[in-house]
Motif scaffolding. Structure first.
Motif, PDB file in Angstrom:
ATOM      1  N   ASP A   1      55.384   2.420  48.511  1.00 15.77           N
ATOM      2  CA  ASP A   1      54.698   2.226  47.228  1.00 15.77           C
ATOM      3  C   ASP A   1      53.618   1.140  47.392  1.00 15.77           C
ATOM      4  O   ASP A   1      53.348   0.688  48.506  1.00 15.77           O
ATOM      5  CB  ASP A   1      55.698   1.885  46.119  1.00 15.77           C
TER       6      ASP A   1
ATOM      7  N   LEU B   1      56.898  -0.904  50.018  1.00 13.92           N
ATOM      8  CA  LEU B   1      58.318  -0.596  50.104  1.00 13.92           C
ATOM      9  C   LEU B   1      58.568   0.876  49.789  1.00 13.92           C
ATOM     10  O   LEU B   1      57.794   1.502  49.059  1.00 13.92           O
ATOM     11  CB  LEU B   1      59.101  -1.457  49.111  1.00 13.92           C
TER      12      LEU B   1
ATOM     13  N   HIS C   1      60.355   3.700  47.782  1.00 12.98           N
ATOM     14  CA  HIS C   1      60.907   3.770  46.425  1.00 12.98           C
ATOM     15  C   HIS C   1      62.431   3.864  46.498  1.00 12.98           C
ATOM     16  O   HIS C   1      62.992   4.487  47.405  1.00 12.98           O
ATOM     17  CB  HIS C   1      60.333   4.987  45.691  1.00 12.98           C
ATOM     18  N   GLN C   2      63.092   3.236  45.542  1.00 12.53           N
ATOM     19  CA  GLN C   2      64.554   3.172  45.533  1.00 12.53           C
ATOM     20  C   GLN C   2      65.186   4.567  45.540  1.00 12.53           C
ATOM     21  O   GLN C   2      66.186   4.798  46.230  1.00 12.53           O
ATOM     22  CB  GLN C   2      65.049   2.387  44.324  1.00 12.53           C
ATOM     23  N   ALA C   3      64.621   5.508  44.797  1.00 14.24           N
ATOM     24  CA  ALA C   3      65.182   6.872  44.763  1.00 14.24           C
ATOM     25  C   ALA C   3      65.113   7.519  46.143  1.00 14.24           C
ATOM     26  O   ALA C   3      66.070   8.167  46.592  1.00 14.24           O
ATOM     27  CB  ALA C   3      64.442   7.725  43.733  1.00 14.24           C
ATOM     28  N   ASP C   4      63.971   7.338  46.831  1.00 10.50           N
ATOM     29  CA  ASP C   4      63.828   7.889  48.180  1.00 10.50           C
ATOM     30  C   ASP C   4      64.796   7.209  49.138  1.00 10.50           C
ATOM     31  O   ASP C   4      65.425   7.865  49.981  1.00 10.50           O
ATOM     32  CB  ASP C   4      62.398   7.714  48.693  1.00 10.50           C
ATOM     33  N   SER C   5      64.935   5.908  49.030  1.00 14.07           N
ATOM     34  CA  SER C   5      65.847   5.150  49.880  1.00 14.07           C
ATOM     35  C   SER C   5      67.283   5.649  49.710  1.00 14.07           C
ATOM     36  O   SER C   5      67.998   5.831  50.697  1.00 14.07           O
ATOM     37  CB  SER C   5      65.751   3.664  49.554  1.00 14.07           C
ATOM     38  N   CYS C   6      67.690   5.877  48.475  1.00 11.05           N
ATOM     39  CA  CYS C   6      69.048   6.376  48.210  1.00 11.05           C
ATOM     40  C   CYS C   6      69.267   7.746  48.839  1.00 11.05           C
ATOM     41  O   CYS C   6      70.310   8.008  49.445  1.00 11.05           O
ATOM     42  CB  CYS C   6      69.312   6.440  46.709  1.00 11.05           C
ATOM     43  N   ARG C   7      68.287   8.639  48.720  1.00 12.88           N
ATOM     44  CA  ARG C   7      68.402   9.989  49.303  1.00 12.88           C
ATOM     45  C   ARG C   7      68.490   9.909  50.835  1.00 12.88           C
ATOM     46  O   ARG C   7      69.248  10.646  51.454  1.00 12.88           O
ATOM     47  CB  ARG C   7      67.230  10.882  48.898  1.00 12.88           C
TER      48      ARG C   7
END
Length: 180
Positions: free
Chosen positions: A20, A24, A26-32
Motif C-alpha cells: 500500500d 506495507l 494490506h492486512q487482508a492480503d497478509s491474512c490470506r
C-alpha cells in the motif's frame, strides 16, 4: 489449484500482492497469505511414502550409490539414475500398507539437468492389476501431480521419454482435502 499449476509444475507462484502507500502489504492480503502457508504446511506435513521400498528396472552400473531408495531420503544430493543408454525405465514404490493419496511429488536432480519429457503413473488395484492414474510431461526441479483419490499398496512410475538417462532425487505422496 493455482499453486499446483505453478509451483507444482516447476514454476513460480505470482502472488500479485502489492504494497500500500505505506509500503506495507494490506492486512487482508497478509491474512490470506498466512492461511495459504498454513494450508500448505498441513497438506505437505506427512509424506505417505514414508517407510516404502523402491525397486527400479535399472540402476546405473548396479551401484548402491545410485539405488532407487535414494528418492525417498532427505538428502538432496543423493539420487537414483539409470545407465547412460537407458531412456525409458520404470520404478515401483511399494508402501508398507495401503495408503490413500491424491498428490504425487517427483523431483529431478537439477544440477545434472532436466531430462524427463514424458512419464505415466500407475497404481496397483485390489486385483493386483496396474491402473493408470496420470500421464504427464516434464518433471524438472519439482512436479506435484494431482491425481484422483487413490488407495493402493504400490505406485509405478514409467519414464516414457527422456533426453538422457533419468535422474530422480525425490518421490513423495500426499493427501489434500480437495479432490481432483
Amino acid at each position: 489449484k493455482i499453486y499446483y499449476e505453478s509451483v507444482g509444475r516447476n514454476s513460480l507462484l505470482l502472488l500479485n500482492v502489492p504494497p500500500d502507500k505505506r509500503g506495507l502489504i494490506h492486512q487482508a492480503d497478509s491474512c490470506r497469505l498466512m492461511e495459504l502457508r498454513a494450508a500448505l504446511d498441513q497438506i505437505f506435513s506427512v509424506n505417505l511414502a514414508a517407510g516404502a521400498k523402491v525397486k527400479a528396472e535399472n540402476t546405473r552400473g548396479g551401484l548402491r550409490r545410485f539405488r532407487a531408495s535414494n528418492m525417498l531420503n532427505e538428502d538432496y544430493d543423493s539420487y537414483w539414475t539409470a545407465d547412460d543408454n537407458v531412456r525409458t525405465v520404470s520404478f515401483t514404490v511399494t508402501l508398507p500398507e495401503e495408503r490413500t493419496f491424491n498428490l504425487i511429488q517427483l523431483q529431478e536432480y537439477i544440477p545434472l539437468g532436466q531430462r524427463i519429457s514424458a512419464f505415466s503413473i500407475d497404481a496397483l488395484d485390489e486385483n493386483g492389476l496396474w491402473k493408470p492414474i496420470a500421464s504427464e510431461t516434464t518433471i524438472g526441479y519439482k512436479r506435484i501431480i494431482p491425481v484422483p483419490v487413490t488407495s493402493t499398496k504400490a505406485v509405478r512410475v514409467n519414464i516414457e521419454e527422456s533426453d538422457a538417462c533419468p535422474i530422480l532425487n525425490g518421490f513423495a505422496l500426499y493427501m489434500d482435502s480437495i479432490s481432483f
